[in-house]
Design an enzyme around this catalytic site. Sequence first.
Site, PDB file in Angstrom:
ATOM      1  N   GLY A  97       0.743  -1.070  -0.135  1.00 28.87           N
ATOM      2  CA  GLY A  97      -0.023   0.110  -0.040  1.00 28.87           C
ATOM      3  C   GLY A  97       1.123   1.207   0.134  1.00 28.87           C
ATOM      4  O   GLY A  97       1.900   1.062   0.406  1.00 28.87           O
ATOM      5  N   CYS A  98       0.301   2.396  -0.343  1.00 28.19           N
ATOM      6  CA  CYS A  98       1.037   3.513  -0.295  1.00 28.19           C
ATOM      7  C   CYS A  98       1.537   4.108   0.775  1.00 28.19           C
ATOM      8  O   CYS A  98       2.722   4.336   0.788  1.00 28.19           O
ATOM      9  CB  CYS A  98       0.260   4.645  -1.278  1.00 28.19           C
ATOM     10  SG  CYS A  98      -1.572   5.018  -0.542  1.00 28.19           S
ATOM     11  N   HIS A  99       0.765   4.183   1.802  1.00 27.26           N
ATOM     12  CA  HIS A  99       1.026   4.774   3.157  1.00 27.26           C
ATOM     13  C   HIS A  99       2.131   3.982   3.686  1.00 27.26           C
ATOM     14  O   HIS A  99       3.119   4.172   4.264  1.00 27.26           O
ATOM     15  CB  HIS A  99      -0.268   5.023   4.015  1.00 27.26           C
ATOM     16  CG  HIS A  99      -1.306   5.768   3.354  1.00 27.26           C
ATOM     17  ND1 HIS A  99      -1.180   6.834   3.453  1.00 27.26           N
ATOM     18  CD2 HIS A  99      -2.543   5.389   3.227  1.00 27.26           C
ATOM     19  CE1 HIS A  99      -2.036   7.676   2.867  1.00 27.26           C
ATOM     20  NE2 HIS A  99      -3.233   6.685   2.576  1.00 27.26           N
ATOM     21  N   ALA A 100       1.831   2.590   3.676  1.00 30.58           N
ATOM     22  CA  ALA A 100       2.765   1.529   4.161  1.00 30.58           C
ATOM     23  C   ALA A 100       3.886   1.559   3.410  1.00 30.58           C
ATOM     24  O   ALA A 100       5.219   1.415   4.391  1.00 30.58           O
ATOM     25  CB  ALA A 100       2.180   0.105   3.941  1.00 30.58           C
TER      26      ALA A 100
END
Length: 314
Positions: free
Chosen positions: A115-118
């Site tokens: 994921g992007c935030h991750a």
Amino acid sequence: MAFKVFVDGREGTTGLQIIDYLSSRKDVELLEIDPDLRKDPRERQKLINQSDVTFLCLPDAASRESASLVTNADTCIIDASTAFRTHPDWVYGLPEIAPEQRDLLKKSKKIANPGCHATAFVLGVHPLIKAGIMPPDYPACCYSITGYSGGGKKLITAYEQLHTPSLDSPRHYALGLVHKHLPEMTVRTGLTAAPVFTPVVADFYKGLAVTTFVHTRLLTKKVTPADIRQLLARYYQDEPFIRVFPFDDANNLDNGFFDVQGCNNTNRADIFVFGNPEQMAVITRIDNLGKGASGAAVQCMNIHLGLDEATGLV
């Protein structure tokens, strides 16, 4: 001979960008599905099993269904949903996380795109835990500011066509503190408990930066911001898509302000350390549609197929 690639779910933001990355490449043949049959399991199964690589750009349940349709042992699945990001049978698609990760990506037929935030959080925190400076039970707190494209078609429409005054200001969301990226943020850093995490969406199309706060009194030894920056620089010194910026350099800021969109239109991740001997902020900046989604997926495809991982990427 060109590699055969199928994008299952090409109508969404991630799928469209993967198509954009691959459409001009001579070493890739994109398999097309009849628009009227895009939800037909038989047609999707046929194309999945004809492919060398299939990207799943679907909601979790649909990704699980598509993954279950694989009968060709040579077909590699790269899934962009959250369905398999902590699954033990799937390799996490972040090549930079460990020295052995690229070898795992080459061998695996099941790759879970991060994921992007991750991605931004893991890149900034994992090396600190691996080095033993940040303990696994560290009470991590972070926030992310991101462009609205990360919310997909519905949010893009809200900002670009149905814009109301409430959308002019940055907006916190997922305030129940149970964001869908938290499991991978925990597992892939080595934390024993999920970080406190709040994402913020703002009125710009793309760009993302995750800020993680560090209290030095809670670390295992006394370190300065320069020490943390040096550790991160060593960890990523051979990584083509990661830049660790010098500490306390005026060029890191634009008249004192941080540019969230500085990695847009690239597959780069930029890492910065700010602060003082008591408190620090580790900031990782990416394009949420690049290193945070489609770019990372193409990078994993390149590695799996034995190509230069930067092919088609900047």
